[in-house]
Design a protein around this motif. Structure first.
Motif, PDB file in Angstrom:
ATOM      1  N   GLY A  31       0.849  -1.455   0.297  1.00 50.88           N
ATOM      2  CA  GLY A  31       0.091  -0.153   0.119  1.00 50.88           C
ATOM      3  C   GLY A  31       0.773   1.382   0.114  1.00 50.88           C
ATOM      4  O   GLY A  31       0.194   2.489   0.085  1.00 50.88           O
ATOM      5  N   ARG A  32       2.309   1.035  -0.020  1.00 52.64           N
ATOM      6  CA  ARG A  32       2.970   2.278  -0.103  1.00 52.64           C
ATOM      7  C   ARG A  32       3.641   2.675  -1.407  1.00 52.64           C
ATOM      8  O   ARG A  32       4.233   1.608  -1.946  1.00 52.64           O
ATOM      9  N   HIS A  33       3.903   3.846  -1.864  1.00 54.92           N
ATOM     10  CA  HIS A  33       4.635   4.203  -2.992  1.00 54.92           C
ATOM     11  C   HIS A  33       6.063   3.785  -2.434  1.00 54.92           C
ATOM     12  O   HIS A  33       6.609   4.564  -1.570  1.00 54.92           O
ATOM     13  N   THR A  34       6.854   3.392  -3.401  1.00 49.52           N
ATOM     14  CA  THR A  34       8.126   2.773  -3.258  1.00 49.52           C
ATOM     15  C   THR A  34       9.040   3.040  -4.285  1.00 49.52           C
ATOM     16  O   THR A  34       8.547   2.719  -5.438  1.00 49.52           O
ATOM     17  N   VAL A  35      10.083   3.276  -3.865  1.00 42.81           N
ATOM     18  CA  VAL A  35      11.356   3.574  -4.690  1.00 42.81           C
ATOM     19  C   VAL A  35      12.016   2.121  -5.218  1.00 42.81           C
ATOM     20  O   VAL A  35      12.283   1.468  -3.897  1.00 42.81           O
ATOM     21  N   LEU A  36      12.038   1.674  -6.328  1.00 45.95           N
ATOM     22  CA  LEU A  36      12.647   0.486  -6.722  1.00 45.95           C
ATOM     23  C   LEU A  36      14.273   0.575  -6.684  1.00 45.95           C
ATOM     24  O   LEU A  36      14.568   1.073  -7.735  1.00 45.95           O
ATOM     25  N   ALA A  37      15.010   0.158  -5.702  1.00 44.81           N
ATOM     26  CA  ALA A  37      16.348   0.076  -5.990  1.00 44.81           C
ATOM     27  C   ALA A  37      17.133  -1.331  -6.002  1.00 44.81           C
ATOM     28  O   ALA A  37      18.236  -1.563  -5.721  1.00 44.81           O
TER      29      ALA A  37
ATOM     30  N   GLU B   1      12.783  -2.312   7.483  1.00 43.04           N
ATOM     31  CA  GLU B   1      12.685  -1.009   7.671  1.00 43.04           C
ATOM     32  C   GLU B   1      12.895  -0.200   6.567  1.00 43.04           C
ATOM     33  O   GLU B   1      12.132   0.829   6.341  1.00 43.04           O
ATOM     34  N   MET B   2      13.599  -0.576   5.513  1.00 40.49           N
ATOM     35  CA  MET B   2      13.953  -0.065   4.104  1.00 40.49           C
ATOM     36  C   MET B   2      12.405   0.037   3.440  1.00 40.49           C
ATOM     37  O   MET B   2      12.112   1.111   3.143  1.00 40.49           O
ATOM     38  N   LEU B   3      11.793  -1.305   3.466  1.00 38.92           N
ATOM     39  CA  LEU B   3      10.673  -1.298   2.754  1.00 38.92           C
ATOM     40  C   LEU B   3       9.657  -0.400   3.329  1.00 38.92           C
ATOM     41  O   LEU B   3       8.625   0.252   2.630  1.00 38.92           O
ATOM     42  N   LYS B   4       9.558  -0.302   4.602  1.00 41.12           N
ATOM     43  CA  LYS B   4       8.477   0.497   5.287  1.00 41.12           C
ATOM     44  C   LYS B   4       8.704   1.989   4.917  1.00 41.12           C
ATOM     45  O   LYS B   4       7.734   2.708   5.195  1.00 41.12           O
ATOM     46  N   GLU B   5      10.123   2.316   4.959  1.00 38.74           N
ATOM     47  CA  GLU B   5      10.715   3.723   4.760  1.00 38.74           C
ATOM     48  C   GLU B   5      10.115   4.026   3.176  1.00 38.74           C
ATOM     49  O   GLU B   5      10.354   5.167   2.620  1.00 38.74           O
ATOM     50  N   GLY B   6       9.863   3.094   2.292  1.00 41.06           N
ATOM     51  CA  GLY B   6       9.600   3.222   0.710  1.00 41.06           C
ATOM     52  C   GLY B   6      10.632   2.914   0.119  1.00 41.06           C
ATOM     53  O   GLY B   6      10.741   3.623  -1.115  1.00 41.06           O
TER      54      GLY B   6
ATOM     55  N   SER C  38      18.465  11.554  -9.723  1.00 40.96           N
ATOM     56  CA  SER C  38      19.231  12.064  -8.722  1.00 40.96           C
ATOM     57  C   SER C  38      18.640  12.007  -7.250  1.00 40.96           C
ATOM     58  O   SER C  38      18.993  11.600  -6.362  1.00 40.96           O
ATOM     59  N   ALA C  39      17.316  12.395  -7.563  1.00 43.74           N
ATOM     60  CA  ALA C  39      16.773  12.949  -6.513  1.00 43.74           C
ATOM     61  C   ALA C  39      16.155  11.419  -5.974  1.00 43.74           C
ATOM     62  O   ALA C  39      16.079  11.368  -4.515  1.00 43.74           O
ATOM     63  N   GLN C  40      15.857  10.248  -6.752  1.00 49.15           N
ATOM     64  CA  GLN C  40      15.570   9.148  -6.068  1.00 49.15           C
ATOM     65  C   GLN C  40      16.794   8.467  -5.303  1.00 49.15           C
ATOM     66  O   GLN C  40      16.505   7.828  -4.453  1.00 49.15           O
ATOM     67  N   ILE C  41      17.951   8.784  -5.776  1.00 48.97           N
ATOM     68  CA  ILE C  41      19.005   8.276  -5.185  1.00 48.97           C
ATOM     69  C   ILE C  41      19.458   9.099  -4.060  1.00 48.97           C
ATOM     70  O   ILE C  41      19.812   8.226  -2.806  1.00 48.97           O
ATOM     71  N   ASP C  42      19.108  10.048  -3.915  1.00 52.04           N
ATOM     72  CA  ASP C  42      19.157  10.776  -2.374  1.00 52.04           C
ATOM     73  C   ASP C  42      18.255  10.409  -1.689  1.00 52.04           C
ATOM     74  O   ASP C  42      18.396  10.289  -0.418  1.00 52.04           O
ATOM     75  N   PHE C  43      16.974  10.026  -2.188  1.00 52.35           N
ATOM     76  CA  PHE C  43      15.885   9.513  -1.180  1.00 52.35           C
ATOM     77  C   PHE C  43      16.523   8.092  -0.649  1.00 52.35           C
ATOM     78  O   PHE C  43      16.337   8.060   0.525  1.00 52.35           O
TER      79      PHE C  43
END
Lengths: 82, 429
Positions: free
Chosen positions: B44-50, B345-350, B378-383
């Protein structure tokens, strides 16, 4: 120069010691998975140490038949004394 | 009492049952909605895929999507047949032509997955009296190819040309020999020293196969991989690769200049006894290969992105497994329990990363592994960096930011829940 089964077992047992994180006693019946809690990769890494020490090649094909320390010592003896 | 067929899995099941339940379980992640190459909704959370190996960001490339749409409309949803029966459409032949141009080779063979390409080529090439020599850190598909064939299998130390030399020297000089290595190793992103390995192979009349699964697209002037990057393509006998990473779809291939290569189509069982790729997949793969050749800026972008993440993680004090010279960024975590908690925890943080545990990792390492994409901003990597730092401090992997920072004690206790988790490995290959 041939090495006795006993000598080879003792050397193998010493090398297994580095993988003995549970600190149990190593004998011929000691099982890699059940007793030493080693996964498949750890068993292969152990085998690499044994290969280096004896300067031999142990094919991976025989791995399924190597359940305990005694069986490895026997396999090494066979290769060393060939 | 009769033994159940499933008894042998009890240890694995027991370990799995000790992992956190629900959202914190690293092996039951579901992408509820895929938003783009680099974002999805998870729990249910918007997540950045790394951690998706989507190196070139081709999964949402408009040209690839259009080509796939057209093929789907014109040729249907699937071929329902083997390449050697009804499953070779002119588009499959065209894709193989594109691969030949891409690599500059005489031959190219397309498989339904990268896994099957390794399985098929390795198991078929090396027969009962032959030898296969594999790098110790080889991917599961290489090990499985060895297990499927009848050759004698020898493992040499990772990236160690001297050990390969020693092991080749002990073999019958007249026996057939195949050396198998990878261009880039997926966990730590390290490159194989192909020039040395190829020279040793030639010295002992062994053929050498390089799996470029993680390097196609990313390395070399036109994206052919590490062999091109290192200028040794003429010394490599077989290159295997996949369409499921940089190419953004699924499928595998093998290319070669060997004069008898085409016979593999008649003897390679993982090629023959499975249905061929669906036309839409063939079309997007072919389009992506053409884009990859031309787009050096994608190659530059992915390394820029990787350097940003690797440098940032290093600067805040993580124990690095990678250097930024590949699209992988991995940090080492001392205990398995902390690694699992860190991942959750990383997943909870998105941020979705890969949890990689032994035996899927070399040197018994517990890793949090990221794979960069040229599509990351670059903003996603900062996130990502911000969240890595936050979670690292929360779990005591990094020193706390300041004395008035997060309370550590209760968080640390949470991580003790899952003990003895082993043998449940992240499949990132």
């Amino acid at each position: 120069m041939t090495q006795s089964q006993e000598e080879i077992f003792n050397t193998v047992a010493t090398l297994v010691g580095n993988f003995n994180t549970r600190g149990i006693e190593i004998n011929k019946e000691t099982k890699f998975t059940a007793d030493l809690d080693l996964d498949s990769l750890a068993v292969m890494d152990l085998l690499a140490e044994i290969e280096d020490h004896f300067d031999i090649t142990v094919p991976l094909n025989i791995l399924p038949d190597l359940e305990n320390v005694g069986q490895v010592a026997d396999a090494v003896a066979k290769i060393v004394n060939e | 009492m009769t033994t159940s067929l499933f008894d042998k899995f009890d240890t694995i099941l027991n370990n799995f049952s000790q992992l956190p339940e629900g959202d914190g379980n690293p092996f039951t992640v579901s992408m509820e909605k895929v938003i783009s190459q680099t974002e999805a909704v998870i729990n249910g959370r918007h997540t950045v895929l790394a951690g998706t190996n989507n190196y070139m960001g081709m999964t949402f490339n408009q040209d690839c999507i259009s080509a796939a749409h057209a093929a789907l409309d014109e040729q249907g949803t699937g071929t329902t047949g083997s390449r050697v029966l009804n499953g070779t459409y002119s588009s499959h032949n065209a894709l193989e032509e594109t691969l030949k141009e891409f690599y500059g080779t005489e031959h190219a063979m397309v498989f339904s997955t990268g896994y099957q390409a390794n399985l098929g080529v390795i198991a078929t090439l090396a027969g009962p009296k032959d030898y296969i020599l594999i790098d110790a850190d080889s991917h599961a598909s290489i090990y499985d190819g060895c297990a499927m064939g009848n050759a004698t299998v020898i493992r040499f130390r990772h990236n160690d040309a001297a050990d390969l030399d020693k092991k080749l020297k002990r073999l019958d000089p007249d026996a057939g020999k195949l050396v198998v290595v990878e261009g880039i190793y997926s966990m730590l992103g390290d490159q194989a020293p192909l020039a040395e390995l190829a020279a040793i192979s030639k010295k002992h009349s062994a053929a050498i196969l390089v799996d470029e699964a993680h390097s196609i697209g990313v390395f070399g002037a036109t994206g052919r991989g590490v062999a091109q990057e290192q200028g040794v393509e003429d010394q490599i006998d077989f290159i295997v690769g996949t369409f499921s990473k940089s190419v953004g779809t699924i499928g595998g291939y093998c290319v070669s200049n060997h004069p008898k290569f085409e016979v593999l189509r008649l003897v390679c069982r993982p090629y023959m006894f499975t249905a061929s790729l669906p036309p839409s997949v063939v079309a997007s793969a072919q389009t992506a290969l053409k884009i990859i050749v031309e787009n050096n800026q994608l190659r530059e972008q992915i390394i820029t992105n990787s350097i940003q993440l690797n440098k940032g993680l290093d600067q805040v004090g993580f124990d690095m497994g990678t250097t930024g010279k590949s699209p992988i960024a991995a940090i080492k975590i001392e205990s398995k329990e902390t690694a699992i908690a860190f991942w959750g925890e990383m997943l909870k943080e998105g941020v979705y990363v890969n949890l990689a545990l032994p035996p899927a990792t070399p040197q018994n390492l517990n890793l949090l592994r990221c794979s960069l994409s040229a599509a990351h901003t670059s903003a996603q990597i900062d996130f990502m960096l911000q969240k890595f730092k936050l979670v690292g401090e929360r779990l005591g992997v990094l020193p706390a930011a300041d004395a008035s920072g997060m309370p550590l004690s209760c968080e640390a206790e949470e991580t003790n829940q899952s003990q003895q988790v082993s043998d449940v490995s992240a499949a990132t290959g």
